[in-house]
Write an enzyme that holds these catalytic residues in place. Structure first.
Site, PDB file in Angstrom:
ATOM      1  N   ASP A 188       0.833  -1.195   0.000  1.00  0.00           N
ATOM      2  CA  ASP A 188       0.000   0.000   0.000  1.00  0.00           C
ATOM      3  C   ASP A 188       0.882   1.265   0.000  1.00  0.00           C
ATOM      4  O   ASP A 188       0.635   2.226  -0.723  1.00  0.00           O
ATOM      5  CB  ASP A 188      -0.880  -0.072   1.254  1.00  0.00           C
ATOM      6  CG  ASP A 188      -1.888   1.030   1.290  1.00  0.00           C
ATOM      7  OD1 ASP A 188      -2.708   1.090   0.353  1.00  0.00           O
ATOM      8  OD2 ASP A 188      -1.838   1.853   2.237  1.00  0.00           O
TER       9      ASP A 188
ATOM     10  N   LYS B 129       1.419   4.445  -2.917  1.00  0.00           N
ATOM     11  CA  LYS B 129       1.378   5.890  -2.637  1.00  0.00           C
ATOM     12  C   LYS B 129       2.659   6.573  -3.125  1.00  0.00           C
ATOM     13  O   LYS B 129       2.613   7.644  -3.732  1.00  0.00           O
ATOM     14  CB  LYS B 129       1.194   6.124  -1.138  1.00  0.00           C
ATOM     15  CG  LYS B 129      -0.166   5.632  -0.634  1.00  0.00           C
ATOM     16  CD  LYS B 129      -0.246   5.741   0.877  1.00  0.00           C
ATOM     17  CE  LYS B 129      -1.547   5.131   1.381  1.00  0.00           C
ATOM     18  NZ  LYS B 129      -1.549   4.908   2.819  1.00  0.00           N
TER      19      LYS B 129
END
Ligand code: ADP
Ligand code: ASP
Ligand code: MG
Length: 813
Positions: A676, A680
């Site tokens: 994750d 980003k």
């Protein structure tokens, strides 16, 4: 002296007539006469017209007449005391008998001339005038009925007669007025032969102005059913609002281009005699309404209104033989005038071999006849091509006297249309520069009116029509926030958000009328099976202005539909990272499509939830700053775990608590493996122009391989317990030297690294608490002290708030 005109709805019900009485009571001062002009009761002129058309078609018209007659009886019997009713009931009976006689003749002869039509329509105004005068008498006002045919003289152009000012003013001069109330019929007049004529549909306004001018009145008041002259037709533009004042020219232009609230010729006598016209609402007389007068110094605002003529026809005449043909335009316009065809606007191409002009839809056949007759020879000898007619069009006009002093209005006007995918077929700017007009497809009129109205600052409130996908934690929270804030948005920020559709992976619902109701339970009432393709098509077919799609899912499938949204001129606001962190080609395609279709693509919540990270980075990047290094902690989950792994619990226990508190993905490894976080970092890199792929992100695994590879979540926890000494050695190393564990992402020299670091108290990331995120930008401008953004970077509340902020940013463009 004042002239008060009451339109059809103002005399069309008992409630309205009681208001009329109260208004007259206020305006009548007993020291001078008061002129009250009345239209027919609402719907009566139309009823008489349609009865006459039925008669001409040899059809039965009795039902139409019966309900028109009933309407009069019902008002008389409810409004007046019994003693005053009888003469009026008789009068109505006699009138309808006469109407019936005329219609039978029409039916028998199969002929209906404009002259007969005018005679028929006159009954409407005659009856209403008599009812109003008797009503006022019964309320003890000194009122008398006056038939306008004794005052207003016209030519014999039945249906739309021209006023004979000389004779009319003569009549008015000789009219011996006393200090009483004269209830005068609107709309109707007499020609030289004492045949009844009418002044054109909506002509009672004109009657008021003719009387005002001839009698040198101080003011004319037009009482109707809206709060004055509005910035657009309120039936088409919900955000339309009342203009406090307009110049005569502006009012004339707006009414000519479709604002039905006042009949265009009304302004002519008023201008001649410089009489102010007030437009007021019979149902809300306390509202100030609109003042129309000579252009005033204080007349503010660039654009006064957006108006439209719904049904028009564009006629295009082309032909090489037109080049150099002397007097072509003269012949054309004379021929059209001969057939009584009004030209609304002309858009002549700079080449001499084509001319396009727009006429009212109803004039198409007459225009065709006029052109073919006049240019019969030229057409048959191929000098001119067969004229082309497109009758599926509308005209949209922006009106305002101050526009001529300001540049860029047309640009704004046309870009508002373009941004919403509305095709412009022709444009024209009046030489007075009082209006700019665009010819567009009729089915796009309502959308066009609304976007232009909203974007040319006319709307005090800007409306956005939003479709929502995702009804999980973020979707629910966003609805809660929108619901809580809707009043504030509208009152303090002039933004209105309508829900046009909601979908989740199972079901979807499209609202026939967009609603200002944020309740996800509405989704489940009469919903359809979810189908995004259909969702987009159904919503697009509604032609709504300012559409936005909000993606609160984490679904790849939803992302795969983004191109379709953009191509339908729909902006996207999303917290779904999948779109921007998959292949670089997809990311750049989305950006390109959004730009090409002139819509927004906003995804601030892709990184650090509601924290202003992408916006800050974009601002630095766009303003030419050089980004030297980005350092970040963007995993709230891992921050939480490290901040709570302080000695009293094992690493496994801390991870378990994080999971129980809802801070982790269902499988905590999805956070701990840095996936994750990588997404980003990847998005940040792409935002500064680096064409990076996931394979370019270098993650140094923090978890031992056995933990990552465990075949279930329970066995993953077992592995974590087994490796406690591995984790505690890290922790102890940090603790013993007064330092802390941090999972940090670094973007530098076009490369991304993510790894666990041990930072000391001088490091800006040392003091990070809870599940907070932090990001530091080292740039040419922020070199010695980097620019730092810090705060909660996960959770439904802050993410929804970030989506909310993006939504409002779309609205602010
Ligand atoms: P009346 O019967 O009082 O003469 P009309 O029906 O002729 O009333 O005109 C009033 C109507 O005009 C309003 O109810 C409204 O629907 C319509 N209208 C269209 N454009 C405008 C506008 N720009 N401002 C106000 N009203 C408008
Ligand atoms: N009654 C007429 C009409 O409906 C005139 C008017 O209302 O102004 O057109
Ligand atoms: Mg009217």
């Amino acid at each position: 002296m004042k002239i008060l005109k009451f339109g059809g709805t103002s005399v069309g019900s008992v409630e309205a007539l009681r208001n009329v009485k109260a208004i007259i009571e206020k305006e009548f001062n007993k020291n001078e006469p008061l002129i009250v002009v009345c239209s027919a009761l609402s719907g009566i002129t139309n009823a008489l017209l349609s009865a006459s058309e039925e008669a001409l078609k040899q059809n039965d018209f009795s039902e139409i007449l019966k309900s028109a007659e009933e309407k009069h009886y019902q008002i008389i019997s409810e409004l007046l005391p019994r003693t005053a009713q009888n003469p009026l009931l008789m009068m109505v009976k006699v009138s309808f008998n006469e109407i019936e006689d005329i219609l039978f003749s029409v039916k028998n002869l199969g002929e209906l001339s404009d002259r007969v039509k005018d005679r028929l329509l006159a009954y409407g105004e005659q009856m209403s005038g008599k009812i109003v005068s008797v009503f006022l008498q019964s309320e003890n006002f000194p009122a008398v009925f006056q038939d306008s045919r004794e005052l207003i003289a016209t030519d014999s152009h039945f249906g739309n007669a021209n006023v004979d000012s000389k004779n009319t003013n003569e009549n008015l001069k000789n009219w011996k007025l006393e200090n009483q109330i004269y209830v005068v019929t609107g709309f109707i007049a007499n020609d030289k032969n004492s045949d009844t004529t009418t002044l054109g549909r909506g002509g009672s306004d004109y009657t008021a102005a003719i009387l005002g001018s001839g009698l040198k009145a101080d003011e004319i008041q037009i009482w109707t059913d809206v709060d004055g002259f509005l910035t657009a037709d309120p039936r088409l533009v919900k955000n339309a609002f009342s203009q406090p004042e307009l110049s005569y020219q502006e009012a004339m232009e707006m009414s000519y281009f479709g604002a039905k609230v006042i009949y265009p010729p009304t302004m002519i006598p008023a201008i001649e005699s410089q009489i102010p016209i007030y437009i007021k609402n019979t149902f809300k007389p306390e509202n100030s309404g609109t003042l129309i007068h000579q252009k005033s110094e204080i007349s503010k605002g660039l654009i006064k209104g957006i108006v439209s003529i719904e049904k028009t026809c564009l006629i295009n005449i082309t032909g090489n033989g037109m080049i150099g043909m002397k007097g072509f335009s003269g012949r054309l316009f004379n021929a059209l005038a001969k057939y009584d065809v009004n030209i609304i606007l002309i858009t002549q191409a700079s080449s001499e071999h084509s001319i396009s002009f727009v006429v009212f839809f109803d004039d198409e056949k007459k225009a065709e006849k006029a052109i073919c007759e006049e240019f019969d020879f030229e057409i048959s000898s191929n000098k001119i091509d067969e004229p082309q007619f497109d009758n599926e069009l509308s005209i949209l006009s922006v009106v305002g006297e101050n526009m001529k002093k300001t540049r860029g209005i047309s640009g704004k006007f046309f870009s508002a249309l373009g941004k919403n995918g509305i095709n412009i077929i022709a444009i024209a700017q009046g030489s007075s520069e009082l209006n700019i007009s665009a010819v567009i497809e009729r089915n796009e009129l309502s959308k066009a009116l609304n976007v232009v109205h909203d974007s040319l600052l006319l709307s005090q409130v800007k409306t956005f029509n939003v479709m929502f996908a995702g009804t999980g934690n973020i979707g629910k929270e966003l609805f809660r926030q929108l619901d809580r804030e809707q009043k504030n948005l509208e009152e303090n920020h002039q933004i209105k958000i309508n829900v046009v559709g909601i979908s989740n992976s199972r079901e979807m619902k499209i609202f026939d009328n967009p609603e200002f109701v944020f309740d996800l339970n509405n989704l489940s009432i009469n919903s359809q099976k979810a189908n995004l393709e259909e969702f987009i098509n159904l919503i697009s077919s509604k032609n709504l202005p300012n559409l936005v799609f909000v993606d609160n899912t984490s679904s790849e499938d939803v992302v795969s539909h983004y191109p379709q949204f953009f191509e339908n001129n729909i902006s996207i606001v999303t917290c779904n990272k999948k779109g921007n962190s998959s292949a670089y080609t997809q990311y750049s395609k989305f950006k390109r499509l959004a730009k090409k279709n002139n819509v927004n693509f906003l995804y601030e919540t892709n990184v650090g939830a509601g924290l202003p990270i992408i916006k800050t980075l974009n601002d630095l990047w766009i303003s030419g700053d050089e980004i030297l290094k980005i350092e970040a902690i963007l995993s709230g989950t891992i921050s939480y775990i490290f901040n709570n792994y302080v000695g009293d619990k094992t690493f496994a226990e801390v991870v378990r608590t994080a999971q129980e508190l809802g801070y982790t993905e269902p499988d905590p490894r999805d956070d701990l493996n840095g996936m994750d976080f990588s997404r980003k970092m990847l998005i940040l890199g792409r935002e500064i122009g680096l064409p990076l792929e996931m394979s370019d992100v270098n993650i140094k695994d923090f978890l031992p391989e056995a933990c990552l590879k465990a075949d279930s979540i329970p066995s993953f926890y077992e592995e974590l317990e087994k490796h406690e000494s591995y984790f505690s050695s890290f922790k102890n190393e940090a603790e013993n030297s007064g330092r802390k564990l941090r999972l940090i992402g670094i973007l530098e020299d076009g490369k991304i690294n993510i790894e666990v670091k041990i930072v000391d108290s001088n490091h800006p990331f040392f003091s990070l608490s809870g599940s907070d995120n932090i990001i530091s930008f080292t740039t040419s401008r922020y070199k010695t002290t980097p620019l730092v953004v810090k705060g909660p970077g996960a959770g439904a509340e802050v993410t929804a708030a970030g989506v909310f902020a993006d939504l409002v940013r779309v609205t602010a463009q």
